[in-house]
Design an enzyme around this catalytic site. Sequence first.
Site, short mmCIF file in Angstrom:
data_model
loop_
_atom_site.label_atom_id
_atom_site.label_comp_id
_atom_site.label_asym_id
_atom_site.label_seq_id
_atom_site.Cartn_x
_atom_site.Cartn_y
_atom_site.Cartn_z
N SER A 31 12.54 15.66 23.66
CA SER A 31 12.78 14.40 22.95
C SER A 31 12.84 13.21 23.90
O SER A 31 13.62 13.21 24.84
CB SER A 31 14.11 14.44 22.21
OG SER A 31 14.12 15.46 21.27
N HIS A 62 8.87 13.55 18.86
CA HIS A 62 7.96 14.60 19.31
C HIS A 62 6.57 14.29 18.77
O HIS A 62 6.36 14.29 17.56
CB HIS A 62 8.42 15.97 18.79
CG HIS A 62 9.65 16.47 19.47
ND1 HIS A 62 9.61 17.43 20.46
CD2 HIS A 62 10.94 16.14 19.33
CE1 HIS A 62 10.83 17.67 20.89
NE2 HIS A 62 11.66 16.90 20.21
N HIS A 84 11.44 23.50 16.69
CA HIS A 84 12.81 23.99 16.87
C HIS A 84 13.20 24.92 15.73
O HIS A 84 12.65 24.83 14.63
CB HIS A 84 13.80 22.81 16.86
CG HIS A 84 13.49 21.75 17.87
ND1 HIS A 84 12.53 20.78 17.65
CD2 HIS A 84 14.00 21.51 19.10
CE1 HIS A 84 12.47 19.98 18.70
NE2 HIS A 84 13.34 20.40 19.60
N TYR A 86 15.91 24.69 14.11
CA TYR A 86 16.56 23.90 13.05
C TYR A 86 15.56 23.29 12.07
O TYR A 86 15.93 22.84 11.00
CB TYR A 86 17.47 22.81 13.62
CG TYR A 86 16.79 21.70 14.39
CD1 TYR A 86 16.02 20.74 13.74
CD2 TYR A 86 16.91 21.61 15.77
CE1 TYR A 86 15.38 19.72 14.45
CE2 TYR A 86 16.28 20.61 16.49
CZ TYR A 86 15.51 19.67 15.82
OH TYR A 86 14.89 18.70 16.53
N GLU A 87 14.27 23.25 12.45
CA GLU A 87 13.25 22.72 11.54
C GLU A 87 12.87 23.75 10.48
O GLU A 87 12.08 23.46 9.59
CB GLU A 87 12.00 22.30 12.32
CG GLU A 87 12.25 21.12 13.25
CD GLU A 87 11.03 20.80 14.11
OE1 GLU A 87 10.13 20.11 13.61
OE2 GLU A 87 10.99 21.23 15.26
N ALA A 114 16.13 17.19 26.09
CA ALA A 114 17.24 16.26 26.01
C ALA A 114 18.47 17.11 25.72
O ALA A 114 18.41 18.04 24.92
CB ALA A 114 17.00 15.28 24.88
N MET A 212 19.31 22.12 21.61
CA MET A 212 18.83 22.89 20.47
C MET A 212 17.44 23.49 20.72
O MET A 212 16.69 23.74 19.79
CB MET A 212 18.78 21.99 19.22
CG MET A 212 20.09 21.28 18.92
SD MET A 212 19.90 20.04 17.62
CE MET A 212 21.47 19.15 17.74
N SER A 213 17.13 23.72 22.00
CA SER A 213 15.78 24.22 22.31
C SER A 213 15.80 25.11 23.55
O SER A 213 16.85 25.59 23.98
CB SER A 213 14.84 23.04 22.54
OG SER A 213 15.19 22.33 23.72
N ASN A 236 23.09 11.97 26.40
CA ASN A 236 24.38 11.51 25.88
C ASN A 236 25.45 12.46 26.39
O ASN A 236 25.15 13.62 26.67
CB ASN A 236 24.37 11.54 24.34
CG ASN A 236 24.02 12.92 23.81
OD1 ASN A 236 22.85 13.31 23.78
ND2 ASN A 236 25.03 13.68 23.42
N HIS A 248 20.69 10.19 17.35
CA HIS A 248 19.36 10.50 17.88
C HIS A 248 18.77 9.28 18.58
O HIS A 248 18.00 9.41 19.53
CB HIS A 248 18.44 10.98 16.76
CG HIS A 248 17.14 11.53 17.26
ND1 HIS A 248 17.06 12.61 18.11
CD2 HIS A 248 15.86 11.14 17.04
CE1 HIS A 248 15.80 12.87 18.39
NE2 HIS A 248 15.05 11.98 17.76
#
Length: 279
Positions: A31, A62, A84, A86-87, A114, A212-213, A236, A248
């Site tokens: 990201s 992306h 991902h 989560y998608e 990220a 998350m990846s 962050n 985000h």
Amino acid sequence: MEDQFTLAETASHSVLQRTSLRPRIGLVLGSGLGGFADSLTDAARIPFAEIPAFSRSTAIGHAGQMVIGKAGAVPVAVMQGRVHLYEGYSAQQVAFPTRVFGRMGIRAVILTNAAGGINLNYQRGALVLIRDHINLQGTNPLAGANDDRFGVRFPDMTHAYSKQYRAIAREEAAKLGMTLHEGVYAALLGPSYETPAEISYLRIIGADLVGMSTAFEVIAARHMGIKVLAISCVTNMAAGILDQPLSHQEVMETGERVKTSFEALLRAVLPRMAQDNPE
Ligand code: HPA
């Protein structure tokens, strides 16, 4: 349905047909970090939708294409964006592009992402070499029948993140006058960011970063004997550390801010990795 190996083989042929380059290094840009792919020369840009069996990236930030081109003298294949868990994709689908890299003859990957900073020594914008990961995504891309053509049933993960590549990255960062931290990445499902309590828990179990990846890509790469360098950008500080909500937008803005130094590091590391003859 065709098996993953055949699908990866088909996707690999389709990609290689679009270029005369034969990349030896694969990159995945996370990201806000996709800019590197725009700087490649002799580039062929292939939208994920045009690669057989590839999933389309839905995450904002992306671009969703594979770019084959040269970074200086080094031919590379770059995933500008990834998919991902989560998608709604399966772990196998998330790992599929890594397998395509492998079938393209790629023996080394640089994975970027990220991440939220858990380690209190980090600051927003810090770059962190991933030394190891904790997979808390609840599944594994190798679950199910093993295909021996990819690798063994129970792959070793002791040296998942190449010590040699980490040393190269540290050396090149020092030459560039950049601070490069090293830490453990916890991979979570998302897509909600963590609660402050979850961040406390992750710190206790030894995580320095959260995202998350990446973990599935590393698992699939190691299964195939592909060597891994992974770098997180702390976009962050993780939830509860600073008294402010996560967004985000912050993630994307930080990616934009570190872009120049991040790309300089990639550029410096690539030729040295290309010289390497992976075991
Ligand atoms: N948590 C999880 N994933 C992330 C974060 C975070 O704080 N920042 C960027 N990706």
